[in-house]
Design an enzyme around this catalytic site. Structure first.
Site, PDB file in Angstrom:
ATOM      1  CB  SER A   1      -0.958  -0.045   1.199  1.00 36.80           C
ATOM      2  OG  SER A   1      -1.973   0.924   1.084  1.00 36.80           O
TER       3      SER A   1
ATOM      4  CD  GLU B   1      -2.287  -3.088  -4.123  1.00 39.25           C
ATOM      5  OE1 GLU B   1      -3.495  -3.267  -3.858  1.00 39.25           O
ATOM      6  OE2 GLU B   1      -1.598  -2.213  -3.571  1.00 39.25           O
TER       7      GLU B   1
ATOM      8  CG  HIS C   1      -5.357  -2.674  -0.475  1.00 37.78           C
ATOM      9  ND1 HIS C   1      -4.360  -2.402  -1.384  1.00 37.78           N
ATOM     10  CD2 HIS C   1      -5.172  -1.793   0.550  1.00 37.78           C
ATOM     11  CE1 HIS C   1      -3.612  -1.401  -0.938  1.00 37.78           C
ATOM     12  NE2 HIS C   1      -4.082  -1.017   0.228  1.00 37.78           N
TER      13      HIS C   1
END
Length: 292
Positions: free
Chosen positions: A105, A206, A268
């Site tokens: 992230s 992602e 995630h």
């Protein structure tokens, strides 16, 4: 990593959600590691969205790397904040103490900086983001622990063979340095000295909470910057909490003429398998596998 290795826990981005910080040490110990939690994990938070001040979060990163009792450094959670630290991080410390850095992230930014220095890191789930989220989150933590203990050898598979997917492209294996991570964070590095060189890379992407038009905008920025021009291949992970962007992904990656694998179990959601950012991997679009 050695038996009973120590994970140094830092919070370079957002603060832990209520009730998660106290679970971190027991979870790490349950995995068979020791834990050392650095002060910024406990705040006080800064600007409402940062775990602590920039100075505290930066000091924690440096101290965790320099601490001889710490074998690897893991982010507490994502959120936002790592890019605020990039121009202040002591690169000499990174080079002198090339310990594994674990996270994803917002930590995509830290992994990118390390990659510039020739240092690999693990795009992998973090304790206060993922591990506590039921059986799936814990299974991801166990998968990460197993990988840290076993290490990574040439030829090791990074995950299972993928099921057929309409976005798959290519007829021959390709090899390149695995790069990228979170799409939005990576795009935020464009125009800065911290954007990794993607020439010859296998780009992993992602994201979470981005509808297809936002994915379109982000990929368009990558394309206009030239960052997609010299890719060896693309590995697409999960895009969750928004409408599926498959049509957008097909539009951008279908025209590049490079091998593409989609549906890789990282991002995630669960499963969120660890991926080694910054090392060369082989992607086989026929076998639908990725290996070291």
């Amino acid at each position: 990593m050695p038996a009973h290795a120590c994970l140094g826990v830092i919070a370079p981005a957002g603060p832990p959600r209520e009730g998660t910080l106290e679970q971190v040490v027991p979870m790490i110990e349950r995995l068979g590691f020791r834990a050392k939690v650095f002060p910024g994990c406990g705040g006080p938070s800064f600007l409402g969205h940062l775990a602590a001040s920039d100075e505290r979060r930066l000091a924690d990163l440096h101290e965790a790397l320099c601490d001889p009792t710490v074998d690897a450094v893991i982010g507490l959670r994502g959120g936002y904040g790592c890019t605020r630290l990039l121009d202040r991080i002591d690169r000499a410390v990174l080079r002198r103490f090339p310990k594994p850095l674990i996270g994803y992230s917002d930590l995509t930014a830290l992994l990118a900086l390390r990659q510039q220095l020739g240092l690999a890191g693990w795009h992998a789930p973090m304790p206060a983001s993922d591990w506590h989220k039921g059986e799936g989150g814990w299974a991801d933590a166990v998968a990460l622990a197993d990988r840290l203990r076993s290490g990574l050898r040439a030829g090791d598979a990074l995950g299972p063979a993928l099921a057929p997917h309409p976005l798959h492209r290519g007829r021959a294996p390709v090899r390149g340095v695995l790069s990228g991570g979170n799409l939005a964070v990576l795009v935020a590095l464009l125009g800065t000295p911290f954007m990794p060189d993607l020439s010859g890379a296998i780009l992993f992407l992602e994201d979470v909470g981005e509808d297809p038009y936002k994915i379109d905008r982000l990929l368009c920025q990558l394309r206009l910057s030239g960052a997609l021009d010299g890719l060896a291949g693309a590995l697409l992970g999960s895009f969750t909490d928004g409408d599926a962007p498959d049509a957008v992904l097909a539009d951008y990656f279908g025209e590049l003429g490079i091998p593409v694998l989609a549906g890789w179990p990282s991002g995630h959601t669960s499963p969120n398998l660890p991926l080694p950012i910054g090392i060369a991997v082989t992607m086989d679009p026929v076998a639908r596998t990725v290996s070291a």
